[in-house]
Design an enzyme around this catalytic site. Structure first.
Site, short mmCIF file in Angstrom:
data_model
loop_
_atom_site.label_atom_id
_atom_site.label_comp_id
_atom_site.label_asym_id
_atom_site.label_seq_id
_atom_site.Cartn_x
_atom_site.Cartn_y
_atom_site.Cartn_z
N ARG A 29 -8.13 2.35 -7.68
CA ARG A 29 -9.38 2.92 -8.69
C ARG A 29 -9.56 1.79 -9.46
O ARG A 29 -8.53 0.92 -10.11
CB ARG A 29 -8.68 4.20 -9.35
CG ARG A 29 -8.51 5.36 -8.42
CD ARG A 29 -7.97 6.49 -9.47
NE ARG A 29 -7.70 7.89 -8.65
CZ ARG A 29 -6.47 8.15 -8.33
NH1 ARG A 29 -5.35 7.42 -8.69
NH2 ARG A 29 -6.48 9.25 -7.65
N GLU A 142 -0.90 -12.14 -5.16
CA GLU A 142 0.08 -13.07 -4.90
C GLU A 142 -0.92 -13.96 -3.89
O GLU A 142 -1.37 -13.57 -3.02
CB GLU A 142 1.23 -12.87 -4.28
CG GLU A 142 1.94 -14.24 -3.89
CD GLU A 142 3.41 -13.81 -3.42
OE1 GLU A 142 4.09 -14.69 -3.14
OE2 GLU A 142 3.42 -12.68 -2.75
N GLU A 207 5.81 -5.75 1.45
CA GLU A 207 6.89 -6.33 0.98
C GLU A 207 7.62 -5.39 0.19
O GLU A 207 6.91 -4.82 -0.87
CB GLU A 207 6.56 -7.49 0.01
CG GLU A 207 7.72 -8.36 -0.63
CD GLU A 207 6.93 -9.82 -0.94
OE1 GLU A 207 6.78 -10.60 -0.33
OE2 GLU A 207 6.67 -9.71 -2.36
#
Length: 293
Positions: A29, A142, A207
């Site tokens: 969102r 990242e 991850e």
């Protein structure tokens, strides 16, 4: 002697390992849709793949990514009329983007109002060049410097309270492979990367991060879920039901067709409460075609 129940369990979990899975999208969102789309285009090089307004439901949906939905993991951005801010929380950590040169991306983020939370560089003794940036909505990305990949939007990180349990859950419930695992006692965390295939530089992965002694995270209301394709949502739901009895989590949407799109799907929460939606592969492609995306 194996019981009928055990045989059925083993059969369905074996089926999961051989199912045709693919990461489809992640839904988030945002408070300012057009600004977010332009930021992702200008900074990261994403494309606006589709945008549609739903005035009767008071929201707009935009899909952005590095290639067509039929073959790429993409982001689905949801703007709800009048809502300008969401809490990202701590349970969901970041998205990952792979690029051959992250330095100009970092500078573009800085120029366009994002925040650079970690300058490009390597960790001590490591070859990987990476950086962390934050978009205007507060989502962290990242940036990983690496060679060409078919999936530039290549991962997202979830914070978990029991790493081994989470690894086992995603392996058994979704047929994922453990691609990499390492412990960092100095920084007090451990990481596991799970996904499909064997080369994490050429695929999409999750991850999973365990921070020592942290037993609870803030869910927030910004990140919604990730969607993964399957060849059979009914068999997938049966497998998930078995795994949740052993490891925790629960099915929150029983398998079946969506009443509007008729796309077959099911959804569940993992042991830490993170939501995943499983979508029929063929129905997903039909839905894209029918919507003109």
């Amino acid at each position: 002697m194996a019981t009928t129940e055990n045989v059925a369990r083993d059969n369905i979990l074996e089926w999961v390992k051989n199912d045709t899975h693919r990461f489809l999208n992640a839904v988030i969102r945002v408070g300012h849709l057009n600004r977010t789309v332009e930021f992702y285009k200008e900074c990261f090089g994403m494309q606006l793949l589709s945008q549609k307004d739903y005035p009767e439901k008071k929201y707009t949906k935009a899909i952005v990514g590095f290639g067509p939905q039929e073959s790429h993991f993409v982001l689905e951005l949801i703007y709800v009329y009048g809502v300008e801010k969401y809490e990202v929380g701590t349970a969901w950590a970041h998205f990952g983007i792979a690029a051959q040169d992250i330095y100009p991306i970092v500078e573009k983020v800085r120029q366009l109002g994002g925040v650079v939370t970690r300058e490009p560089g390597t960790t001590a003794g490591g070859p990987q060049v990476y950086a962390f940036v934050q978009d205007p909505n507060g989502y962290n990305f990242e940036l990983l410097q690496q060679g060409p990949t078919p999936q530039p939007l290549n991962h997202f990180e979830l914070q978990v309270t029991d790493l081994n349990r989470s690894i086992s859950f995603y392996e058994k419930a979704l047929g994922m492979n453990l691609l990499l695992q390492y412990d960092n006692p100095q920084e007090q965390f451990a990481i596991a990367m799970v996904g499909y295939g064997t080369d994490r530089t050429q695929t999409v992965f999750i991850e999973l991060k365990y921070n020592y002694n942290v037993t609870e995270y803030i869910a927030g209301n910004a990140y919604v879920h990730a969607a993964i394709g399957t060849s059979d949502v009914y068999k997938s739901a049966a497998a998930i039901a078995l795994v949740t009895k052993e490891l925790g989590g629960k099915i929150v949407r029983p398998p079946g067709p969506d009443p509007v799109t008729h796309t077959k799907m099911t959804s569940f929460l993992d042991p830490d409460g993170r939501k995943t939606v499983l979508v029929d592969n063929e129905d997903y492609l039909k839905e894209i075609k029918n919507s003109g995306q």
